[in-house]
Enzyme design. Structure first.
Site, short mmCIF file in Angstrom:
data_model
loop_
_atom_site.label_atom_id
_atom_site.label_comp_id
_atom_site.label_asym_id
_atom_site.label_seq_id
_atom_site.Cartn_x
_atom_site.Cartn_y
_atom_site.Cartn_z
N HIS A 43 -12.11 -4.88 8.60
CA HIS A 43 -12.66 -4.52 7.27
C HIS A 43 -13.84 -3.56 7.38
O HIS A 43 -14.51 -3.33 6.39
CB HIS A 43 -13.16 -5.77 6.53
N GLU A 52 0.82 -1.22 0.00
CA GLU A 52 0.00 0.00 0.00
C GLU A 52 0.85 1.26 0.00
O GLU A 52 0.55 2.23 -0.69
CB GLU A 52 -0.96 0.01 1.19
#
Lengths: 321, 323
Positions: B128, B59
């Site tokens: 999440h 990322e």
């Protein structure tokens, strides 16, 4: 290598050395504030690497970047005025010593987060590759960055996409006060980089001729489209990490041993031996650099301060309204 | 035409890729997989691997590469699977994207769009499901947008790409399958102003992204009891369109804020503070906030439901405010 080339390297190293020696005085007299990280001892890297790049190449640097900035062609005045916090500074006084920028010279800072510049370099290289420009992005960082996740993410990504990045690791053996061997299980950094499938080699970072030759070879390979290269530039800083460092972590004897390899007298001696430099010529260089520095200090001290009313400028783009 | 939120986002991407050759999409599984939530399905076939770039799970590297590519003249769109994973790129977003213009004295700009999914409601548990857009809204140098409607899903991307500064675009995960009507000539929309999605004179309900639906559902229930709620969709979380919110409060004199972030230090706290600073004497009742319970989002459905702002909670808050 031509005499002219050697003389350029010598002059560049002297410029950086004298500039920073004066910075120490200016810091002591509180004209410069903030953190200041000196490059003294490592000048062969800046002179050799930056000197081998072209004007359309891009450079991403660290917080120990006075030498990189000067070697890239940013004027002494613009760098010094930045450290004085004036509007004629190369970041208008918003960045200081650690955040030197020059968009026109494609000098993208001045990053004070260790490893934080590597992703930017990958992206700049991606942009030039997608635009079909034969441009190299040189990314300078220290050995400390090798411990960061971003180092590994970025070497992998650049190699995977065969991007035109020249990774230049200035291995000065210390991440602030932590010796390389106290932080890295494998201290051969070129070997580490080679595991990502890119040409990687160690270079004597105290020898500007070796640095210049290695950079030229790497740049040629990268421009030819064969993807990134990695140079481990083995060097040493003679001064403390910053102005607040008591240097408890290393022996004076070690520093003195490295000073024997000081790149400036080393190159000067070599050039004298080869009949390429006389004492008078060296004196001329010193004198010209001295004049440049005197003028830069005067210009920095005369530079205007940004008015406080402009505090919140440059957070977002300024739209014409 | 009827179209889902996901398809509206995809149309926006397709338009951007077609209209501007500097635009490319980069992120984890955006290509061969079609996007973690299917947003970019088919774009690899249409635009090729140079412009629809699958990345490794790095990322920080690919977000930072987006920043670098923006500095280098491109108009990248970076997709991060969810806001939870964006924390791995926080350094790049905050220390580089948000600061480079200022640190360079205005020389550099980062015209980058970062898209990511946010929010809970699908039993995906704590790593999440969080709503961290309010955190990002704290940062000067960023623009934060949250399309809640089909029209905004279709129209916000282009406007964001035209912005010379970094824009973070938050897509609430529960919206992807929601269908809606979209005009055939739908185009770019502004991202400067909040929108009044339902007019009413009795109480102002403020929501955004995933909580807009919660607020609208609550407004319908309230209407059945004769309470007319005005529903404001913030649309842009930074800079906040304070005027639209406060104008509504000056009409209704009551304010309920619905925020899927946690209450402490949240966007809802910011809006409440601004209302108190600028419209305190307009208020006829204490400001009400309906936020996520102060707990990592749990997996079990009954626990997750209990953690999240529900329409019934908003109705109850509005009734307290109306008295």
């Amino acid at each position: 290598m031509t005499t002219k080339h050697r003389e350029d390297l010598l002059r560049q190293m002297i410029r950086i050395r004298r500039f920073e020696e004066r910075c120490v005085e200016l810091y002591s007299s509180t004209k410069i504030r903030g953190f200041m990280h000196l490059y003294i001892g490592e000048e062969a890297v800046a002179a050799g690497v930056l000197g081998a790049l072209g004007p359309s190449d891009a450079v991403v640097s660290t917080y120990r970047e006075h030498g990189h900035a000067l070697a890239r062609g940013i004027s002494m005045e613009a760098v010094l005025a930045e450290m004085y916090g004036r509007t004629n500074g190369c970041s208008r006084g918003r960045g200081g010593s650690m955040h030197l920028f020059d968009a026109g010279r494609r000098f993208y800072g001045g990053n004070a987060i260790v490893g934080g510049g590597l992703p930017l370099a990958v992206g700049l290289a991606l942009a030039s590759a997608m635009r079909g420009e034969p441009v190299v992005t040189a990314c300078l960082f220290g050995d400390g960055a090798v411990a960061e996740g971003e180092f590994h993410e970025c070497l992998n990504l650049a190699a995977l996409w065969r991007l035109p990045v020249l990774f230049c690791c200035e291995n000065n053996l210390y991440a602030m006060g932590t010796a390389l061997a106290r932080a890295q299980a494998e201290t051969d950094l070129a070997l580490r980089a080679s595991s990502y499938g890119m040409p990687s080699w160690p270079v004597d970072g105290m020898d500007p001729l070796a640095v210049a030759a290695a950079t030229e070879r790497a740049v040629e390979s990268i421009r030819g489209g064969s993807g990134p290269c990695f140079l481990e530039l083995r060097t040493y800083r003679f001064r403390a990490h910053s102005m607040y460092d008591a240097e408890r972590y290393r022996d004076r004897a070690e520093v003195e041993r490295w000073k024997d390899r000081d790149p400036i007298p080393r190159l000067a001696a070599l050039m004298r031996e080869d009949g390429e430099l006389t004492d008078a010529e060296l004196e001329t260089i010193e004198s010209e650099v001295g004049d440049e520095l005197t003028a830069a200090i005067a210009a920095a001290e005369a530079g205007p301060f940004e008015p406080v009313s402009d505090l919140t400028r440059f957070v977002y783009a300024e739209h014409a309204s | 035409m009827t179209i889902t939120y996901r398809e509206a986002l995809r149309e926006a991407l397709r338009e951007a890729l077609t209209e501007d050759e500097r635009v490319f999409l980069m992120g984890e599984d955006v290509g061969a997989y079609g996007g973690c939530f299917g947003v970019s399905l088919g774009l690899l076939e249409e635009f090729g691997p140079e412009r629809i770039r699958d990345t490794p799970l790095s990322e920080s590297a690919f977000v930072g590469a987006g920043i670098g590519a923006a500095l280098g003249g491109m108009r990248p769109i970076v997709e991060i699977m969810t806001v939870n994973f964006s924390l791995l790129a926080l350094d790049q977003i905050i220390n580089n994207a948000a600061t480079l213009r200022h640190m360079s004295g205005g020389q550099l700009g980062v015209p980058l769009v970062i898209r990511m999914t946010t929010g809970a409601g699908r039993q995906l548990a704590a790593q999440h499901s969080h709503s961290l857009e309010g955190w990002y809204a704290h940062i000067p140098g960023l623009r934060i947008i949250a399309p809640a409607t089909i029209e905004d899903a279709r129209g916000m991307l282009w406007t964001a790409l035209e912005d010379p500064d970094p824009v973070l675009l938050f897509e609430h995960g529960s919206l992807y399958n929601v269908p809606g009507e979209l005009a055939a000539d739908a185009a770019a929309v502004d991202i400067d102003r909040a929108a009044i999605r339902r007019a009413g004179g009795d109480v102002t309900l403020v929501g955004y992204g995933g909580t807009l639906r919660t607020a609208l559902t609550a407004a319908d229930e309230l209407a059945a009891d004769g309470v007319e709620a005005e529903v404001v969709d913030l649309r842009t979380l930074r800079p906040l369109d304070e005027d639209t919110v406060l104008d509504s409060v000056r009409r209704t004199h009551r304010l309920v804020i619905v925020d899927e972030g946690w209450r402490t230090g949240s966007l809802s706290a910011e809006i409440a503070a601004r209302a108190a600073e600028a419209a305190l004497y307009e208020l006829d009742a204490p400001i009400e906030r309906v936020c996520t319970a102060e707990v990592p989002i749990p997996y079990a459905k009954q626990l997750e439901d209990a953690a999240l702002p529900q329409a019934a909670d908003v109705v109850a808050a509005a009734r307290r405010a109306v008295g």
